[in-house]
Design a protein around this motif. Structure first.
Motif, PDB file in Angstrom:
ATOM      1  N   ASN A  70      -3.750   4.908 -10.080  1.00 46.41           N
ATOM      2  CA  ASN A  70      -3.863   4.194  -8.800  1.00 46.41           C
ATOM      3  C   ASN A  70      -3.041   2.918  -8.772  1.00 46.41           C
ATOM      4  N   TYR A  71      -2.984   2.249  -9.901  1.00 42.21           N
ATOM      5  CA  TYR A  71      -2.220   0.992  -9.973  1.00 42.21           C
ATOM      6  C   TYR A  71      -0.740   1.235  -9.701  1.00 42.21           C
ATOM      7  N   GLU A 111      -6.710  -1.576  -5.108  1.00 42.24           N
ATOM      8  CA  GLU A 111      -5.704  -2.057  -6.069  1.00 42.24           C
ATOM      9  C   GLU A 111      -5.129  -3.398  -5.647  1.00 42.24           C
ATOM     10  N   MET A 115      -5.305  -6.843  -7.835  1.00 43.54           N
ATOM     11  CA  MET A 115      -4.109  -7.636  -8.171  1.00 43.54           C
ATOM     12  C   MET A 115      -4.336  -9.108  -7.853  1.00 43.54           C
ATOM     13  N   ARG A 120      -5.390  -7.046 -12.956  1.00 44.65           N
ATOM     14  CA  ARG A 120      -4.272  -6.235 -13.435  1.00 44.65           C
ATOM     15  C   ARG A 120      -3.283  -7.175 -14.103  1.00 44.65           C
ATOM     16  N   ARG A 146       3.474  -7.428  -8.287  1.00 50.09           N
ATOM     17  CA  ARG A 146       2.079  -7.689  -8.605  1.00 50.09           C
ATOM     18  C   ARG A 146       1.680  -9.122  -8.281  1.00 50.09           C
TER      19      ARG A 146
END
Length: 673
Positions: A70-71, A111, A115, A120, A146
């Motif tokens: 998913n990231y 996600e 972030m 992450r 990111r």
């Protein structure tokens, strides 16, 4: 097939576009491997075509969802948005099936939020996009997606795809906040709040932004609305997004607000509101804020939520095991729950760290609670000291230090028993001069209190003043023999012997003058100082008999008869007669008869003389007849014969002779003697 035919043609004008289209075709028929190959070729092309790359990134992102990455999906869509937002929107609407679009949007929201929350990290996932750094790969390497701007682009995409989705708007506002565009974030959140006034995540974010802008009143109003909703859990994900200085701002403001509320009326509603503010402050601090936790624990205690209060105190003690406020606070909660052992343990631990902070806290309690806590501390201290002194535990130095701490604290509350206890601890610690000084400061040089006078006497025994010590110690013996036994531990063996002799002599004189109450104190002192000498036990028993305290006298005589091993028959006979008389006085006739029989067996002349004096032969013979008759009726002929036989030695009673005759008739078929 059409895409393959066009790709096979010699013209390469739309090569990347065709690859992207063929990739989506393969994706729709679940051929993920071939689809990924086509998308990779587009992305890794030396001269990438932007619109084709966007399609390829969106397609690859869908494949990565099915693979659980998913990231990496989010990274692909962020990159696509950075290339061209409008084209990304068009691609999703045109190429992503409806049955997959909902999952895609949810994944991108989650996600993006992670972030921003920094869950992450750069090492958290690898971007394996290419075998060589060319084309779009260089763009991805130079501009990592990111960060807040990338998430903002992603959130903007989500808002465009579904303008009614509040989670996407909140994500967009969070990204704007992290980019330093607080005013824009405020406008977006205000718009969301106008649509749903009870939305807790929006209220929490707006409250922080208002405080950050310096609008304290507005911030307070928003926090109140959030408290009324009762959803403080929404703060947890937000705090990971807030900057450090803003978290500190929220923490300090909520703590200040709670204190301001608690300074007012201590009503249930106000305390609950203060607890809510303190909870916000603790969350803003990352879960641990000493002052807030201590204050919240006290608030829970006021509301009667004792277990919750203990939980907060434990949280402080986990980080700071010697925190005085947490130890004493938890001790008071245990006090309220009537958990004596736990309360005493916590309060002693607190006193050892900083007694100066604990004593005012104890004195601030209500009289009933104050009395109970000091009583428990005194009970614990007294029991521990008695054990140390009785066992003469030389390794108890640390224990004595702890006891000194407890005793000093108790003296601040100024009760007689507390000063007595402090004196005892000093004596046990070998500080006799200090003990004498404190005793005289607390009670004067000539104390009127028996407990104080007894201790003064023990301290004077250090100067060999045995005669002066006997009187006050005998007074204590009449009031509390256990306390006297404790004090005698501080007197050496030789002095105890002299003390026993002096006390016995004085008791004897008082007995002759018929001052039996006073004599009893001296005889008790003699018994305790001699470690239960039979001679002194007999004298005390005689004194108790005069006072008609037959049960206590009997206990003394039982101790005497238990140690009869080396005594003469004459002495033992006298003791049994005495015990028999006491048993008669207590209406225990059967046991009394047995003791008189023992006496007659040991020394008949002495026993008969004693019986003649008291209780009298005729009277005792009637008792023998009664017990013999009872055994006869139970058909215990041997026992009845024995009692009758010894009864006739006391007096030739007609009743006993008749009973003996009946026994002969009843038992004519067997020999019973």
């Amino acid at each position: 097939d059409m895409c393959e035919q066009l790709l096979a043609a010699e013209q390469n004008t739309y090569h990347s576009t065709l690859l992207a289209l063929r990739g989506f075709c393969s994706l729709h028929v679940q051929d993920h491997h071939r689809a990924l190959q086509d998308f990779q070729r587009v992305i890794e092309h030396d001269s990438p075509h932007p619109n084709s790359c966007i399609k390829a990134l969106c397609g690859r992102g869908l494949i990565r969802i099915s693979g659980g990455s998913n990231y990496l999906t989010a990274l692909d869509y962020i990159t696509a948005c950075q290339l061209k937002l409008e084209e990304t929107i068009f691609t999703i609407k045109s190429y992503v099936p409806w049955n997959q679009r909902g999952l895609l949007l949810k994944v991108l929201q989650e996600e993006g939020q992670m972030m921003l929350q920094k869950k992450r990290y750069r090492g958290g996932g690898s971007i394996s996009l290419q075998k060589k750094q060319t084309g779009l790969s260089i763009f991805l390497t130079l501009k990592p997606s990111r960060d807040a701007p990338g998430v903002f682009q992603l959130a903007s995409l989500l808002v465009e795809l579904d303008s009614s989705d509040e989670a996407s708007r909140i994500l967009c506002a969070d990204a704007l906040y992290q980019m330093g565009r607080g005013e824009e974030a405020h406008k977006m959140l205000s718009l969301s709040l106008s649509r749903n006034p009870q939305r807790a995540p929006v209220l929490a974010r707006l409250a922080l932004l208002q405080l950050k802008r310096g609008f304290v009143y507005n911030g307070n109003q928003l926090l109140k609305r959030l408290i009324r909703i009762g959803d403080s859990s929404c703060l947890l994900p937000i705090l990971d997004i807030f900057q450090d200085e803003d978290r500190k701002l929220l923490q300090s403001h909520c703590h200040w607000r709670a204190q301001a509320i608690l300074k007012g009326k201590q009503e249930g509603a106000a305390i609950k509101e203060a607890i809510a503010h303190l909870s916000f402050a603790i969350l803003a601090a990352g879960g641990y804020a000493e002052d807030c936790l201590l204050t919240r624990a006290r608030c829970y205690g006021c509301l009667g939520q004792m277990k919750t209060a203990i939980f907060d105190f434990n949280a402080v003690l986990k980080e700071e095991p010697r925190n005085v406020q947490a130890l004493s606070g938890r001790g008071f909660i245990h006090l309220a729950l009537r958990q004596q052992k736990e309360a005493v343990q916590d309060l002693i631990s607190a006193l050892k760290v900083e007694a100066g902070a604990v004593i005012p806290a104890i004195l601030s309690l209500k009289p009933e609670a104050q009395g109970l806590v000091t009583e428990w501390l005194l009970q614990h201290g007294r029991a521990t000291l008695t054990k140390v002194v009785a066992t003469k535990d030389l390794s108890g130095e640390e224990t004595l230090r702890d006891l000194l701490t407890i005793a000093k604290a108790l003296t601040k509350i100024c009760r007689t028993a507390h000063h007595i206890f402090y004196t005892d601890v000093l004596m046990a610690n070998g500080e006799h001069q200090e003990a004498l000084k404190h005793l005289q400061e607390a009670f004067g040089h000539c104390p009127a209190e028996d407990f104080a006078r007894a201790r003064l006497a023990v301290l004077q025994l250090q100067n060999r003043n045995v005669a002066g010590a006997a009187a006050p110690l005998s007074d204590l013996a009449r009031r509390d023999e256990k306390d006297l036994a404790f004090l005698l531990n501080f007197v050496d063996t030789k002095q105890q012997q002299h003390l026993a002799q002096a006390a016995a002599q004085e008791g004897k004189v008082l007995m002759k003058g018929h001052h039996h109450e006073q004599a009893l104190g001296y005889h008790s002192l003699a018994v305790l100082a001699s470690q239960d000498s039979p001679r002194y036990l007999r004298r005390r028993a005689a004194c108790l008999m005069h006072l008609k305290k037959y049960e206590k006298a009997l206990k003394d005589m039982e101790k005497v008869t238990q140690g009869h091993g080396c005594n003469s028959p004459k002495t033992r006979a006298g003791d049994h007669c005495c015990q028999g008389f006491l048993l008669l006085a207590l209406a225990q006739e059967e046991a009394a008869v047995q003791h008189y029989i023992e006496a007659l067996q040991l020394d008949e002349p002495l026993a008969l003389d004693t019986i003649t004096d008291c209780p009298g032969r005729e009277s005792l013979t009637k008792t023998f007849h009664k017990i013999a008759q009872f055994n006869f009726e139970k058909q215990c002929y041997e026992e009845a014969w024995k009692i009758t036989d010894y009864g006739l030695k006391i007096d030739k009673s007609a009743e006993l002779r008749k009973l003996k005759a009946r026994l002969k008739i009843e038992a004519s078929s067997c020999s019973i003697h």
